[in-house]
Write an enzyme that holds these catalytic residues in place. Structure first.
Site, mmCIF file in Angstrom:
data_model
loop_
_atom_site.group_PDB
_atom_site.id
_atom_site.type_symbol
_atom_site.label_atom_id
_atom_site.label_comp_id
_atom_site.label_asym_id
_atom_site.label_seq_id
_atom_site.Cartn_x
_atom_site.Cartn_y
_atom_site.Cartn_z
ATOM 1 N N HIS A 25 0.848 -1.203 0.000
ATOM 2 C CA HIS A 25 0.000 0.000 0.000
ATOM 3 C C HIS A 25 0.882 1.251 0.000
ATOM 4 O O HIS A 25 1.761 1.391 0.863
ATOM 5 C CB HIS A 25 -0.898 0.024 1.235
ATOM 6 C CG HIS A 25 -1.941 -1.053 1.242
ATOM 7 N ND1 HIS A 25 -3.280 -0.831 0.959
ATOM 8 C CD2 HIS A 25 -1.847 -2.390 1.481
ATOM 9 C CE1 HIS A 25 -3.953 -1.963 1.036
ATOM 10 N NE2 HIS A 25 -3.113 -2.931 1.362
ATOM 11 N N ASP A 27 0.065 4.242 0.869
ATOM 12 C CA ASP A 27 -0.119 5.003 2.112
ATOM 13 C C ASP A 27 0.309 4.193 3.341
ATOM 14 O O ASP A 27 0.164 4.661 4.474
ATOM 15 C CB ASP A 27 -1.570 5.487 2.254
ATOM 16 C CG ASP A 27 -2.607 4.386 2.106
ATOM 17 O OD1 ASP A 27 -2.357 3.408 1.384
ATOM 18 O OD2 ASP A 27 -3.681 4.498 2.721
ATOM 19 N N GLY A 185 -9.851 -2.304 3.353
ATOM 20 C CA GLY A 185 -10.542 -1.738 4.509
ATOM 21 C C GLY A 185 -11.071 -2.862 5.382
ATOM 22 O O GLY A 185 -10.798 -4.042 5.127
ATOM 23 N N HIS A 212 -9.051 -7.906 -1.224
ATOM 24 C CA HIS A 212 -8.620 -8.286 0.125
ATOM 25 C C HIS A 212 -9.676 -9.243 0.680
ATOM 26 O O HIS A 212 -10.831 -8.831 0.884
ATOM 27 C CB HIS A 212 -8.571 -7.067 1.041
ATOM 28 C CG HIS A 212 -7.308 -6.266 0.968
ATOM 29 N ND1 HIS A 212 -7.040 -5.400 -0.050
ATOM 30 C CD2 HIS A 212 -6.253 -6.181 1.821
ATOM 31 C CE1 HIS A 212 -5.863 -4.816 0.175
ATOM 32 N NE2 HIS A 212 -5.368 -5.271 1.295
ATOM 33 N N GLU A 215 -8.648 -12.432 5.394
ATOM 34 C CA GLU A 215 -7.640 -11.885 6.303
ATOM 35 C C GLU A 215 -8.260 -11.820 7.695
ATOM 36 O O GLU A 215 -7.906 -12.575 8.587
ATOM 37 C CB GLU A 215 -7.220 -10.485 5.818
ATOM 38 C CG GLU A 215 -6.213 -9.781 6.718
ATOM 39 C CD GLU A 215 -5.980 -8.326 6.303
ATOM 40 O OE1 GLU A 215 -6.809 -7.752 5.583
ATOM 41 O OE2 GLU A 215 -4.966 -7.759 6.751
HETATM 42 O O1 LIG Z 1 -4.166 -5.535 5.119
HETATM 43 C C1 LIG Z 1 -5.051 -4.709 4.888
HETATM 44 N N1 LIG Z 1 -6.355 -5.113 4.904
HETATM 45 C C2 LIG Z 1 -7.363 -4.269 4.609
HETATM 46 N N2 LIG Z 1 -7.163 -2.986 4.302
HETATM 47 C C3 LIG Z 1 -5.894 -2.526 4.321
HETATM 48 C C4 LIG Z 1 -4.810 -3.351 4.599
HETATM 49 N N3 LIG Z 1 -3.695 -2.607 4.552
HETATM 50 C C5 LIG Z 1 -4.069 -1.365 4.213
HETATM 51 N N4 LIG Z 1 -5.402 -1.301 4.081
HETATM 52 C C6 LIG Z 1 -6.220 -0.133 3.769
HETATM 53 C C7 LIG Z 1 -5.763 1.114 4.487
HETATM 54 C C8 LIG Z 1 -5.351 2.052 3.396
HETATM 55 O O2 LIG Z 1 -5.666 3.389 3.702
HETATM 56 C C9 LIG Z 1 -6.122 1.550 2.205
HETATM 57 C C10 LIG Z 1 -5.606 1.949 0.851
HETATM 58 O O3 LIG Z 1 -4.269 1.686 0.672
HETATM 59 O O4 LIG Z 1 -6.105 0.143 2.375
HETATM 60 ZN ZN LIG Z 2 -3.370 -4.938 2.158
#
Ligand SMILES: O=c1[nH]cnc2c1ncn2[C@H]1C[C@H](O)[C@@H](CO)O1
Ligand SMILES: [Zn+2]
EC number: 3.5.4.4
Length: 386
Positions: A25, A27, A185, A212, A215
């Site tokens: 990611h 960010d 998210g 995603h 998880e």
């Molecule tokens: O591992 C993750 N699972 C779900 N959402 C995630 C994970 N890592 C980052 N994010 C979200 C937070 C960030 O603001 C967004 C976009 O990169 O994606």
């Molecule tokens: Zn992720």
């Protein structure tokens, strides 16, 4: 080969080995010093620490919460400083530079454009700033003797309602730097089927997406992502382990969904350290990657969020080498799997595999031939490689 398995890849070899990253990611990968500088430049006063070293530690500890929801709260700070064209371009350029310095030759880096509109940027301006940053980072990497290619994945947030709009955006920029789409998210309570319109649109456009899933929530989420939404890959997907039974005698039985995932060669984007922090896996040793690799699922190794996990690709591989005694052949297997699963055209993936990845590993594997006389032969071959 008698000296086999005597020596595992060294840290230096792991760093130099060509690596492919599909799940990172934007960010979640800022340099702590950059977060501090951008906050100062943009008047953001919400940072919990202003010393870069302390801030880095703060991110790792705050993310180490055992819950995905709390892990995600840390992104409020990084997104807060990524609201201008210049900030986005800088973060993207540094991302490409950092990955290249870590030996990554191909990366797909994702971010959610809808999270960067607070100071008046349009979705298009966000995408263009990030693309420009990636090109600049690739150029700087070249200057430093590294080769990297970076593609963007546009993420839609699963709790929001902009997925179709972001999917259309991904499609509009597919020939200029964006290689696919994702949703991310909080997983529990936000099934991927909420965004079916976006996935159906992308399928009609012959475009690519990952989701995603599996998880923080289990098999139903994976099942929906594949069978309702048609995902090309799974972000994490670790909970597929819940559909696999290991008997006391070591024999293994795959359920229908796990069989489907393996038979159809669905790529799983494993992110070991991130999983430990969110509680998706209890330890490196117990991480499902061990069993799934033995069962030959199409596994890839990824960072997820380098800042929050204090990691990079080399560190992820170091953990795996130490835990599972993976060799250079195993590393090559993961890397070729990732390259096969990338969203760029087939001919380019093939050329990356044959002209960059395999020669890179062959060179590392050949090093033992030129070792100082009398040293042990560090053979890095395992029997069940690609
Ligand atoms: O591992 C993750 N699972 C779900 N959402 C995630 C994970 N890592 C980052 N994010 C979200 C937070 C960030 O603001 C967004 C976009 O990169 O994606
Ligand atoms: Zn992720």
């Amino acid at each position: 080969m008698t000296s086999e398995t005597t020596t595992l890849p060294t840290s230096e070899q792991i760093l130099r080995a060509p690596k492919v990253l599909l799940h990172d990611h934007l960010d979640g990968g800022l340099r702590p010093a950059t977060v501090v500088e951008l906050a100062r430049e943009n008047g953001y006063e919400g940072l919990p620490e202003t010393d870069p070293e302390k801030l880095g530690i703060w991110f790792r500890e705050a993310a180490d919460s055992g819950s995905l929801e709390r892990y995600l709260e840390t992104f409020a700070h990084t997104c807060a400083v990524m609201q201008t064209r210049d900030a986005l371009a800088r973060v993207a350029a540094e991302c490409a530079e950092d990955l290249a310095a870590d030996g990554v030759v191909y990366a797909e880096v994702r971010y959610a454009p809808e999270q960067h509109l607070e100071q008046g940027l349009t979705l298009e301006e966000v995408v263009e700033a990030v693309n420009e940053g990636f090109r600049e980072g690739e150029r700087r990497a070249r200057e430093n003797g590294h080769r990297i290619r970076v593609g963007a994945l546009l993420t839609a947030m699963r709790h929001a309602a902009r997925a179709l709009e972001i999917a259309e955006l991904a499609n509009r920029y597919r020939d200029t730097g964006v290689v696919g789409f994702d949703i991310a998210g909080a997983e529990a309570g936000y099934p991927p089927t909420r965004h079916l319109d976006a996935f159906e649109y992308l399928k009609r456009e012959n475009n690519h997406f990952t989701i995603h899933a599996g998880e923080a929530f289990g098999l139903p989420s994976i099942w929906q992502a594949l069978q309702w939404c048609g995902a090309d890959r799974l972000g994490h997907g670790v909970r597929i382990i819940d559909d696999i039974e290991v008997a006391d005698d070591g024999s293994v039985k795959l359920g229908r969904l796990a069989s489907y995932v393996r038979d159809k060669r669905i790529p799983l984007e494993m992110c070991p350290t991130s999983n430990l922090q969110t509680g998706a896996a209890p330890s490196y040793a117990e991480h499902p990657i061990g069993l799934l690799r033995r069962l030959q699922f199409r596994l890839t190794v990824n960072t997820d969020n380098r800042l929050m996990s204090g990691t990079n690709m080399s560190r992820e591989f170091e953990h795996l080498v130490k835990t599972f005694r993976y060799t250079l052949d195993d590393m090559q297997w993961f890397t070729v799997n990732a390259m096969k699963s990338a969203f760029i055209p087939f001919d380019e993936r093939l050329a990356m595999i044959n002209d960059v990845i395999k020669p890179g590993y062959a060179e590392l594997r050949a090093e033992w031939l030129f070792r100082p006389q009398g040293a042990t032969a560090p053979v890095n071959r395992s029997s069940d490689s690609v």
